[in-house]
Design a protein around this motif. Structure first.
Motif, mmCIF file in Angstrom:
data_model
loop_
_atom_site.group_PDB
_atom_site.id
_atom_site.type_symbol
_atom_site.label_atom_id
_atom_site.label_comp_id
_atom_site.label_asym_id
_atom_site.label_seq_id
_atom_site.Cartn_x
_atom_site.Cartn_y
_atom_site.Cartn_z
ATOM 1 N N VAL A 5 0.816 -1.209 -0.005
ATOM 2 C CA VAL A 5 -0.008 0.061 0.145
ATOM 3 C C VAL A 5 0.821 1.201 0.033
ATOM 4 O O VAL A 5 0.696 2.126 -0.359
ATOM 5 C CB VAL A 5 -1.005 -0.131 1.101
ATOM 6 C CG1 VAL A 5 -1.740 1.306 1.311
ATOM 7 C CG2 VAL A 5 -1.980 -1.171 0.983
ATOM 8 N N GLN A 6 1.942 1.275 0.476
ATOM 9 C CA GLN A 6 2.954 2.344 0.607
ATOM 10 C C GLN A 6 3.341 2.574 -0.501
ATOM 11 O O GLN A 6 3.591 3.677 -0.943
ATOM 12 C CB GLN A 6 4.217 2.181 1.840
ATOM 13 C CG GLN A 6 4.903 3.326 2.052
ATOM 14 C CD GLN A 6 3.908 4.515 2.951
ATOM 15 O OE1 GLN A 6 3.158 4.340 3.674
ATOM 16 N NE2 GLN A 6 4.296 5.598 2.407
ATOM 17 N N GLY A 7 3.840 1.383 -1.351
ATOM 18 C CA GLY A 7 4.363 1.648 -2.387
ATOM 19 C C GLY A 7 3.303 2.099 -3.630
ATOM 20 O O GLY A 7 3.598 3.090 -4.193
ATOM 21 N N LYS A 8 2.048 1.525 -3.326
ATOM 22 C CA LYS A 8 0.975 2.187 -4.256
ATOM 23 C C LYS A 8 0.914 3.854 -3.864
ATOM 24 O O LYS A 8 0.473 4.318 -4.925
ATOM 25 C CB LYS A 8 -0.342 1.533 -4.036
ATOM 26 C CG LYS A 8 -0.272 0.020 -4.582
ATOM 27 C CD LYS A 8 -0.242 0.378 -6.117
ATOM 28 C CE LYS A 8 -0.300 -1.431 -6.816
ATOM 29 N NZ LYS A 8 -0.197 -1.210 -8.373
ATOM 30 N N GLU B 93 3.452 5.760 -5.476
ATOM 31 C CA GLU B 93 3.135 5.802 -6.864
ATOM 32 C C GLU B 93 2.057 6.826 -7.075
ATOM 33 O O GLU B 93 2.129 7.754 -7.929
ATOM 34 C CB GLU B 93 2.734 4.604 -7.491
ATOM 35 C CG GLU B 93 3.854 3.784 -7.615
ATOM 36 C CD GLU B 93 3.535 2.020 -8.038
ATOM 37 O OE1 GLU B 93 2.279 2.184 -8.354
ATOM 38 O OE2 GLU B 93 4.363 1.353 -8.206
ATOM 39 N N LYS B 94 1.150 6.805 -6.426
ATOM 40 C CA LYS B 94 -0.164 7.762 -6.501
ATOM 41 C C LYS B 94 0.498 9.224 -6.167
ATOM 42 O O LYS B 94 -0.075 9.955 -6.659
ATOM 43 C CB LYS B 94 -1.154 7.215 -5.707
ATOM 44 C CG LYS B 94 -1.912 5.830 -5.691
ATOM 45 C CD LYS B 94 -2.684 6.197 -7.236
ATOM 46 C CE LYS B 94 -3.242 4.923 -7.495
ATOM 47 N NZ LYS B 94 -4.041 4.883 -8.859
ATOM 48 N N GLU B 95 1.109 9.093 -5.177
ATOM 49 C CA GLU B 95 1.662 10.544 -4.705
ATOM 50 C C GLU B 95 2.468 11.260 -5.830
ATOM 51 O O GLU B 95 2.321 12.366 -6.152
ATOM 52 C CB GLU B 95 2.657 10.691 -3.475
ATOM 53 C CG GLU B 95 1.714 10.195 -2.372
ATOM 54 C CD GLU B 95 2.786 10.290 -0.975
ATOM 55 O OE1 GLU B 95 3.896 10.335 -1.068
ATOM 56 O OE2 GLU B 95 2.130 10.375 0.108
ATOM 57 N N LYS B 96 3.139 10.244 -6.405
ATOM 58 C CA LYS B 96 3.909 10.687 -7.691
ATOM 59 C C LYS B 96 3.202 11.163 -8.784
ATOM 60 O O LYS B 96 3.268 12.179 -9.375
ATOM 61 C CB LYS B 96 4.919 9.503 -8.173
ATOM 62 C CG LYS B 96 6.235 9.503 -7.323
ATOM 63 C CD LYS B 96 7.094 8.218 -7.996
ATOM 64 C CE LYS B 96 8.051 7.945 -6.728
ATOM 65 N NZ LYS B 96 9.031 6.881 -7.587
ATOM 66 N N VAL B 97 2.216 10.259 -9.014
ATOM 67 C CA VAL B 97 1.148 10.423 -9.938
ATOM 68 C C VAL B 97 0.363 11.954 -9.761
ATOM 69 O O VAL B 97 0.098 13.055 -10.532
ATOM 70 C CB VAL B 97 0.104 9.719 -10.157
ATOM 71 C CG1 VAL B 97 -0.869 10.001 -11.133
ATOM 72 C CG2 VAL B 97 0.770 8.319 -10.875
ATOM 73 N N ILE B 98 0.143 12.114 -8.339
ATOM 74 C CA ILE B 98 -0.562 13.430 -8.002
ATOM 75 C C ILE B 98 0.422 14.474 -8.180
ATOM 76 O O ILE B 98 0.004 15.645 -8.452
ATOM 77 C CB ILE B 98 -1.025 13.164 -6.468
ATOM 78 C CG1 ILE B 98 -2.151 12.248 -6.393
ATOM 79 C CG2 ILE B 98 -1.500 14.420 -5.944
ATOM 80 C CD1 ILE B 98 -2.574 11.687 -5.008
#
Length: 857
Positions: free
Chosen positions: A541-544, A547-552
């Motif tokens: 979940v942290q990796g996801k 990734e989501k934070e990078k996308v955000i």
């Protein structure tokens, strides 16, 4: 977790600079009741499901000089005379009840003239329940099994709710049941047969997606606004026969959330549709109803029936209500039956009834004014103050129009012709109201507890305290102990049996400890695996999340880039708008200048045409003048040459006679009469048309060239007034291809290019002088014709002033003094006069009197 705010109605504080919430217009519906009599005149016609049309009745057409006017009004939906209460409820009120169960506010009111069906729409009639009983039935069908016990929710005087625990609620119930006359109706009592047919709704209606992890409580209140005073219709006042106490009016107050409420108003907790409608019916009997000319049971006050739904979540175990006041959600549905709006002269009211009608009309007028100001503020961005405080009705519902919630209005109309003017005012108010927008209600925050708590509690078989203890289960699994009472000293069986039982129990305990240790180890392994799985899931979940934070973050950068680009484009758009404005101004100025130049060119063109016409006339006149002069000179020259030729011919004849014939005697001089006869035979005055005498009699005569008139191709308007006098002269003006009129008109001017006016007046000598005033016809820019006068011809008739003697062909006798008599005009204008000169040696001499004789130098 953000706690929900307790408020009624819900109105979040508006912060400066905050983004405006979405808004929906007020839903306005129209219901047309059937006519009382089939042959009654109708003034309202349903065009389609959204439009009605008003016709002017015959009586109003006569009063207004036959002015027949039809007006159409549009609504969200129009319900005709055959609409059932169920169809009306499904369209108008179903969504309001659904929003109420989901924590949103709503306002529904009926508006119209007395006798238009407002009370029938709201309350209903026996066998056909109205909107109010159907709303109650839908509420209790949706939350019937999820209701809290009575007195768990308790109303206070601050427009909010308190939560009591089960013990306090039980004590409250016992206390109320102990009273001899309970104030609240019981759900176990028999339903009053007076209204049992109104609440017997056959159709089952229920809201969807009801939160089953919450408990609900329903509270109703009933008030009326009479003469701009607020009265509680559910208030229990002890009756004193000696000195009856009049009802006390209530005050409007504002709670901590800036919502308006009636202070000290009775709120009754109800548990069923029958109980709630019984409360309503009890208050309905207290309403002020008086006989008027329009309706025998006309309500003279505005009634407001409030349904307040209180919702609180269950605790984590799904057993009891969560004892947190911040988690309470309160929503309210107000059903308003407005008093009839009609003119006081139609009600035939006097005294108190007249004052009631005036106060009713004043409150309704204030409601209209508030709607108009709200509409103006929303459409034009103004910030005018809405006059809510001018009336208790508008002040009470200020929260709905300034806050959140759905507002809907049912316009009830009676199509009979007598209500035409009142129905027209009602339609105009509805037209303004449906343009007012109200903030859309927002969804309430969800409680942070796990959903499905109620069903898990039921699956466990009840509350946690009813489950048996683990130690009791373990003790029950051991073998029972034998009786250990020793009555004889020689008893050797009791102790061994007891020792054997204890050893078995010890062995069993050891086995259970070993089993427990094994299970503990297994459980630890499972816990370790679970921890590892949770850790893996957390890492995943942290990796996801990373990734989501990078996308955000990338999306944020993209948003910032797009915002910068948007600002740049907005700046460009602003520059383009300014440039467009400048170009538009230049375009307008150039168009004005072009129009000015066109007008100037038109004037110049008109002046040029007038000048050309004038010059053409002058040129024609000059040409004719010179042609006449040339003709006169040619005629004079021809006559002179003819006379010279004739004189030479006579001389030649005389010479021939002298040469050929011998001259025996002196020739006698011919008498003047013979000379005159010869002259008359040889010399004749030239005719008016210049056919000249020439030596060659076979030569063709000289003809003048026929000149075609310049105006031969133009059509004339010959304007001869009827007052003209016929002069009966030889020379009469004649214009070919002319339209003769006695009065100038636009039709004749449109067909012609020239215009001539015949004008007559008396001259100084008493004769009639005729003037022919000529002009050109021009078309104007407005589509008409104008005449510009260019020439005036004068025709004058004169009588001879003195008598003249006419000379006969014979010689007149001489006067006594030896002078000849005066010649007439005809003789003086004679072109040739020949006479013999006395004393001529060469023969008779001739003298031409047409031209002046040259003197010898």
């Amino acid at each position: 977790m953000k706690p929900a705010r307790t408020k009624t109605p819900r109105k979040p504080p508006v912060k400066k600079g905050a983004q405006t919430t979405l808004k929906d217009p007020v839903g306005v519906y129209c219901r047309v009741r059937p006519l009382s009599l089939p042959d009654q005149e109708c003034c309202i016609e349903v065009i389609n499901n959204t439009t009605v049309q008003l016709h002017t009745p015959e009586g109003y057409r006569l009063n207004r000089n036959g002015d027949y006017k039809e007006t159409q009004y549009s609504f969200k939906q129009v319900f005709g005379t055959h609409t059932t209460q169920k169809e009306l409820f499904d369209v108008v009120a179903n969504s309001l009840v659904d929003d109420l169960i989901h924590g949103k506010n709503g306002l529904l009111f009926t508006y119209g003239v007395t006798g238009s069906g407002k009370t029938h729409t709201m309350t209903g009639s026996p066998g056909e329940g109205g909107l109010l009983p159907r709303c109650l039935d839908m509420i209790f069908n949706s939350i019937g099994s999820l209701q809290a016990k009575r007195y768990v929710f308790k109303s206070n005087d601050r427009n909010s709710m308190d939560i009591q625990c089960e013990v306090d609620a039980l004590l409250e119930r016992q206390k109320r049941e102990a009273t001899p006359t309970p104030k609240t109706p019981s759900s176990k009592r028999q339903v009053d047969p007076e209204f049992v047919d109104m609440i017997n709704v056959q159709e089952f209606c229920k809201a969807e997606e009801v939160d089953e992890d919450s408990v609900y409580g329903v509270f109703v209140s009933y008030i009326e606004i009479y003469n701009n005073y607020i009265y509680d219709l559910l208030e229990e006042v002890p009756f004193d026969p000696i000195k009856p106490k009049p009802p006390q009016s209530k005050l409007l107050r504002e709670d901590k959330n800036h919502n308006m409420y009636v202070a000290g108003c009775t709120e009754v907790e109800v548990k069923s549709t029958e109980e709630a409608f019984e409360v309503f019916w009890r208050g309905q009997k207290k309403r002020r109803i008086a006989n008027t000319h329009l309706n025998r049971e006309s309500s003279r006050s505005h009634s407001v029936f409030n349904i307040k739904l209180v919702q609180a979540p269950l605790d984590a175990d799904g057993d009891n209500v969560l004892q947190e006041k911040e988690q309470i959600t309160i929503s309210q549905l107000s059903l308003v039956d407005l008093a009839g709006s009609e003119r006081t002269n139609r009600t035939k009211a006097e005294g108190n009834r007249l004052r009631e009608a005036g106060n009713i009309n004043q409150s309704l007028m204030t409601l209209r004014t508030c709607m108009e100001v709200l509409r103006e503020n929303q459409m034009y961005g103004t910030n005018k103050m809405v006059p809510y405080r001018d009336s208790k009705l508008t002040h009470l519902f200020k929260n709905y129009f300034d806050g959140e919630g759905k507002v809907r209005m049912i316009v009830c109309v009676n199509p009979k012709a007598e209500d035409y003017e009142e129905s027209l005012q009602v339609m105009r108010f509805a037209e303004v109201t449906q343009e007012v927008e109200v903030a859309r209600p927002i969804d309430r925050p969800i409680c942070g507890l796990t959903p499905g708590r109620r069903y898990r509690n039921q699956a466990r078989g009840g509350p946690v305290g009813d489950e048996p203890l683990v130690s009791e289960v373990v003790l029950q699994s051991f073998p029972p102990l034998p009786p250990c009472e020793i009555l004889n000293i020689n008893d050797e069986q009791t102790l061994p049996r007891l020792i054997e039982a204890l050893e078995k129990r010890h062995h069993l305990r050891q086995v259970m400890i070993d089993e427990f240790n094994k299970q503990a180890v297994t459980f630890k392994a499972l816990l370790q695996e679970f921890d590892n799985a949770v850790l893996n899931k957390e890492n995943y979940v942290q990796g996801k999340l990373n990734e989501k934070e990078k996308v955000i973050s990338g999306q944020k950068l993209e948003i910032e880039r797009l915002e910068k680009k948007n600002k740049t484009l907005e700046y460009k758009i602003e520059i383009l708008e300014k440039t467009t404005t400048i170009y538009e101004e230049d375009k307008r100025s150039l168009q004005q200048e072009l129009e000015t130049q066109n007008q100037k060119l038109q004037r110049q063109f008109s002046d040029k045409r007038r000048l050309e016409a004038r010059l053409q006339g002058m040129m024609t006149e000059t040409t004719m003048k010179w042609e006449k002069e040339c003709e006169r000179r040619v005629a004079a020259k021809q006559l002179e040459m003819q006379n010279k030729l004739w004189v030479k011919d006579e001389k030649l004849k005389q010479l021939k006679a002298i040469v050929t014939e011998p001259r025996t005697e002196k020739p006698e001089r011919p008498s003047r009469e013979r000379d005159r006869e010869k002259v008359t035979q040889r010399s004749v005055s030239p005719p008016p048309v210049p056919f000249l005498f020439q030596p060659d009699q076979n030569a063709p005569p000289i003809r003048l060239r026929h000149r075609r008139s310049r105006s031969a191709g133009d059509r004339w308007v010959d304007h001869k007034p009827a007052s003209n006098v016929q002069t009966e002269t030889v020379m009469q003006p004649h214009v070919p291809h002319a339209i003769t009129v006695s009065v100038a008109n636009e039709k004749a001017l449109a067909k012609c290019e020239k215009y001539m006016l015949t004008h007559q007046e008396l001259a100084s000598d008493g004769e009639i002088e005729t003037k022919l005033i000529k002009g050109d016809v021009y078309k104007t820019r407005g589509g008409g014709q104008s005449v510009q006068f260019t020439d005036i011809e004068t025709l004058k008739q004169e009588s001879p002033t003195g008598s003249r003697k006419r000379r006969s062909s014979t010689v007149a006798p001489a006067q006594p003094d030896g002078t000849e008599s005066e010649w007439t005009d005809v003789e003086t204008r004679c072109s040739v006069a020949v006479e013999m000169r006395a004393g001529s040696q060469l023969g008779p001499g001739y003298q031409h009197h047409a031209q002046p004789k040259r003197k010898k130098p």
